[in-house]
Design a protein around this motif. Structure first.
Motif, mmCIF file in Angstrom:
data_model
loop_
_atom_site.group_PDB
_atom_site.id
_atom_site.type_symbol
_atom_site.label_atom_id
_atom_site.label_comp_id
_atom_site.label_asym_id
_atom_site.label_seq_id
_atom_site.Cartn_x
_atom_site.Cartn_y
_atom_site.Cartn_z
ATOM 1 N N GLY A 220 0.813 -1.110 -0.057
ATOM 2 C CA GLY A 220 0.139 0.030 0.042
ATOM 3 C C GLY A 220 0.770 1.257 0.127
ATOM 4 O O GLY A 220 0.451 2.284 0.505
ATOM 5 N N CYS A 221 2.295 1.402 -0.675
ATOM 6 C CA CYS A 221 3.000 2.421 -0.680
ATOM 7 C C CYS A 221 3.234 2.941 0.538
ATOM 8 O O CYS A 221 3.165 4.262 0.723
ATOM 9 N N ARG A 222 3.299 2.035 1.604
ATOM 10 C CA ARG A 222 3.803 2.567 3.043
ATOM 11 C C ARG A 222 5.189 2.077 3.197
ATOM 12 O O ARG A 222 5.760 1.048 3.110
ATOM 13 N N SER A 223 6.206 3.232 3.993
ATOM 14 C CA SER A 223 7.397 2.823 3.927
ATOM 15 C C SER A 223 7.902 3.505 5.370
ATOM 16 O O SER A 223 7.281 4.321 5.931
ATOM 17 N N ALA A 224 8.892 2.904 5.943
ATOM 18 C CA ALA A 224 9.495 3.722 7.093
ATOM 19 C C ALA A 224 11.000 3.661 6.816
ATOM 20 O O ALA A 224 11.760 2.849 6.549
ATOM 21 N N SER A 225 11.673 4.653 7.255
ATOM 22 C CA SER A 225 13.141 4.786 7.230
ATOM 23 C C SER A 225 13.753 5.044 8.712
ATOM 24 O O SER A 225 13.011 5.825 9.608
ATOM 25 N N ALA A 226 14.785 4.498 9.396
ATOM 26 C CA ALA A 226 15.129 4.586 10.786
ATOM 27 C C ALA A 226 16.775 4.465 10.535
ATOM 28 O O ALA A 226 17.215 3.951 10.025
ATOM 29 N N LEU A 227 17.257 5.433 11.353
ATOM 30 C CA LEU A 227 18.588 5.619 11.947
ATOM 31 C C LEU A 227 18.928 5.188 13.368
ATOM 32 O O LEU A 227 18.483 6.127 14.223
ATOM 33 N N VAL A 228 19.849 4.332 13.511
ATOM 34 C CA VAL A 228 20.212 3.996 14.926
ATOM 35 C C VAL A 228 21.720 4.181 14.973
ATOM 36 O O VAL A 228 22.412 3.526 14.126
ATOM 37 N N SER A 229 22.282 4.998 16.008
ATOM 38 C CA SER A 229 23.747 4.926 15.958
ATOM 39 C C SER A 229 24.306 4.972 17.490
ATOM 40 O O SER A 229 23.645 5.619 18.163
ATOM 41 N N PHE A 230 25.384 4.722 17.542
ATOM 42 C CA PHE A 230 26.394 4.803 18.897
ATOM 43 C C PHE A 230 27.544 5.696 18.633
ATOM 44 O O PHE A 230 28.475 5.963 19.259
ATOM 45 N N GLU A 231 27.685 6.312 17.294
ATOM 46 C CA GLU A 231 28.855 7.437 16.918
ATOM 47 C C GLU A 231 28.244 8.596 16.221
ATOM 48 O O GLU A 231 29.112 9.561 16.104
ATOM 49 N N LEU A 232 26.928 8.807 16.309
ATOM 50 C CA LEU A 232 26.355 10.045 15.718
ATOM 51 C C LEU A 232 26.141 11.180 17.188
ATOM 52 O O LEU A 232 25.402 10.439 18.047
ATOM 53 N N PRO A 233 25.812 12.317 17.035
ATOM 54 C CA PRO A 233 25.520 13.308 18.124
ATOM 55 C C PRO A 233 24.019 12.964 18.512
ATOM 56 O O PRO A 233 23.173 12.602 17.664
ATOM 57 N N GLU A 234 23.733 12.993 19.754
ATOM 58 C CA GLU A 234 22.428 12.577 20.204
ATOM 59 C C GLU A 234 21.348 12.956 19.654
ATOM 60 O O GLU A 234 21.221 14.598 19.456
ATOM 61 N N GLN A 235 20.437 12.358 19.120
ATOM 62 C CA GLN A 235 19.238 12.838 18.519
ATOM 63 C C GLN A 235 18.144 11.951 18.840
ATOM 64 O O GLN A 235 18.359 10.497 18.745
ATOM 65 N N GLN A 236 16.864 12.268 19.061
ATOM 66 C CA GLN A 236 15.653 11.344 18.960
ATOM 67 C C GLN A 236 14.646 12.159 18.331
ATOM 68 O O GLN A 236 14.348 13.435 18.452
ATOM 69 N N ARG A 237 14.101 11.543 17.248
ATOM 70 C CA ARG A 237 13.092 12.106 16.475
ATOM 71 C C ARG A 237 11.948 11.374 15.704
ATOM 72 O O ARG A 237 12.761 10.021 15.250
ATOM 73 N N ILE A 238 10.783 11.753 15.783
ATOM 74 C CA ILE A 238 9.789 10.790 15.029
ATOM 75 C C ILE A 238 9.071 11.741 13.968
ATOM 76 O O ILE A 238 8.671 12.989 14.436
ATOM 77 N N GLN A 239 8.958 11.354 12.489
ATOM 78 C CA GLN A 239 8.314 12.221 11.669
ATOM 79 C C GLN A 239 7.098 11.082 11.086
ATOM 80 O O GLN A 239 7.696 10.109 10.447
ATOM 81 N N VAL A 240 5.890 11.533 10.907
ATOM 82 C CA VAL A 240 4.949 10.616 10.524
ATOM 83 C C VAL A 240 4.188 11.253 9.534
ATOM 84 O O VAL A 240 3.542 12.617 9.721
ATOM 85 N N VAL A 241 4.263 10.980 8.377
ATOM 86 C CA VAL A 241 3.749 11.781 6.939
ATOM 87 C C VAL A 241 2.580 11.008 6.527
ATOM 88 O O VAL A 241 2.571 9.726 5.950
ATOM 89 N N GLY A 242 1.458 11.871 6.318
ATOM 90 C CA GLY A 242 0.049 11.416 6.038
ATOM 91 C C GLY A 242 -0.229 12.273 4.641
ATOM 92 O O GLY A 242 0.316 13.023 4.304
ATOM 93 N N THR A 243 -1.290 11.877 4.087
ATOM 94 C CA THR A 243 -2.036 12.405 2.852
ATOM 95 C C THR A 243 -2.485 13.847 3.335
ATOM 96 O O THR A 243 -2.918 14.693 2.549
#
Length: 322
Positions: A220-243
């Motif tokens: 149904g053309c639904r996708s997700a991208s996720a980035l996890v890291s122990f070497e990049l500056p601290e960040q927590q973020r969630i973005q959900v895109v809808g129609t």
């Protein structure tokens, strides 16, 4: 014990950072749960817990007042100590991930089911009020049909300081340790069995991932991208895109807490709006929910089967990583 008695809780690994910073204050503030025994192998127990120090993990499990144990142990130690606790008839609140592999997670679940005890994965995010409200909003069509989810969770852990997160024998690596957070929104909305899985990874000399980038596709053309890291500056973020718009959580997007109060919404015209909610106390709420599950007054909201499904997805990602 009666339904009104607090659950006697023991801790294996009382010097663990997550216990000292998150679970200890939550347990001390929680209703229906009482800390009755602790042990630590890496040094003395934290200040103020001396009277509860029983010397060793076995002594915690065998303590007559301990009905349940909390395991903030390295990932590689979850299986043996969960199975030992289950054999003694003790309920288990185990830090995420439940286990480094799906087979190990199934072994833990089978041991607890056979013993008739609760097995709960200590992923506290669903108990955070802002996160839960955001997931309810998008699942109920608040931004139309959800098409894409983008998440990140990064934190720098020095490689020259001893830390099980860099140890392959202890189930180390960013994906295992914090992947559950980054995958949580998409798995909650769409399930843990995407049709397509791809990933890229940077592996350390010791063989664990320092950074993993994931792309998942559901029908149904639904996708997700996720980035996890122990070497990049601290960040927590969630973005959900809808129609019909998008939803964004910044700050402690995955770990929540009292300061996590704002939900940012962009409408179809591009204008931004802010919803304010009660940040809550997700660790305390998780501990109290575990106590109710042990007493049988309310089921644990996320079954071991769901934790195993996530372990299977993490395994698929690791195998797909290039």
């Amino acid at each position: 014990m009666t339904a009104g008695d607090p659950v006697g809780l023991g801790v294996l690994g009382a010097r663990a950072m997550i216990f000292e910073r998150g679970l200890r204050p939550a347990i001390e503030a929680a209703e229906g749960v009482e800390l009755v025994a602790v042990a630590a192998r890496s040094g003395p127990v934290p200040e103020g817990l001396d009277a509860l120090d029983v010397g060793g993990y076995e002594e915690v499990i065998d303590h007559p007042d301990v009905e349940a144990v909390y395991l903030p142990l390295p990932n590689g130690a979850h299986v043996p100590w969960t199975e030992r606790a289950a054999a003694a008839g003790k309920h288990v609140l185990c830090e995420k991930p439940l286990a480094p592999t799906p087979d190990q997670a199934r072994s833990m679940a089978d041991a607890c089911e056979a013993a008739g005890v609760v097995l709960a994965e200590a992923w506290m995010t669903p108990f955070d009020r802002r996160w839960r409200q955001a997931m309810e909003l998008v699942s109920n069509g608040g931004i139309g049909e959800v098409r894409h989810i983008d998440t990140s969770f990064s934190h720098i852990f020095p490689t020259d300081v001893p830390n099980y997160r860099w140890d392959p024998d202890e189930g180390g690596g960013a994906l295992l340790d914090v992947g559950i957070y980054a995958l949580g929104p998409s798995v909650t909305l769409w399930g843990a069995a995407p049709a397509e899985v791809s990933a890229s990874v940077r592996v350390t000399d010791r063989g664990v991932d320092a950074t993993t980038s994931v792309h998942l596709v559901w029908p149904g053309c639904r996708s997700a991208s996720a980035l996890v890291s122990f070497e990049l500056p601290e960040q927590q973020r969630i973005q959900v895109v809808g129609t019909e718009g998008r939803l964004v959580l910044d700050g402690p997007a995955h770990t929540g807490g009292p300061e996590a109060t704002e939900i940012h919404l962009q409408d179809r015209d591009g204008d931004w709006h802010v919803m304010t909610t009660d940040g809550g106390a997700p660790y305390r709420m998780m501990v109290e929910a575990f106590g109710r599950a042990v007493r049988g007054t309310e089921p644990w909201p996320r079954s071991p089967a769901r934790a195993i499904e996530l372990a299977e997805l993490l395994d698929r990602i690791a195998k797909a990583a290039t």
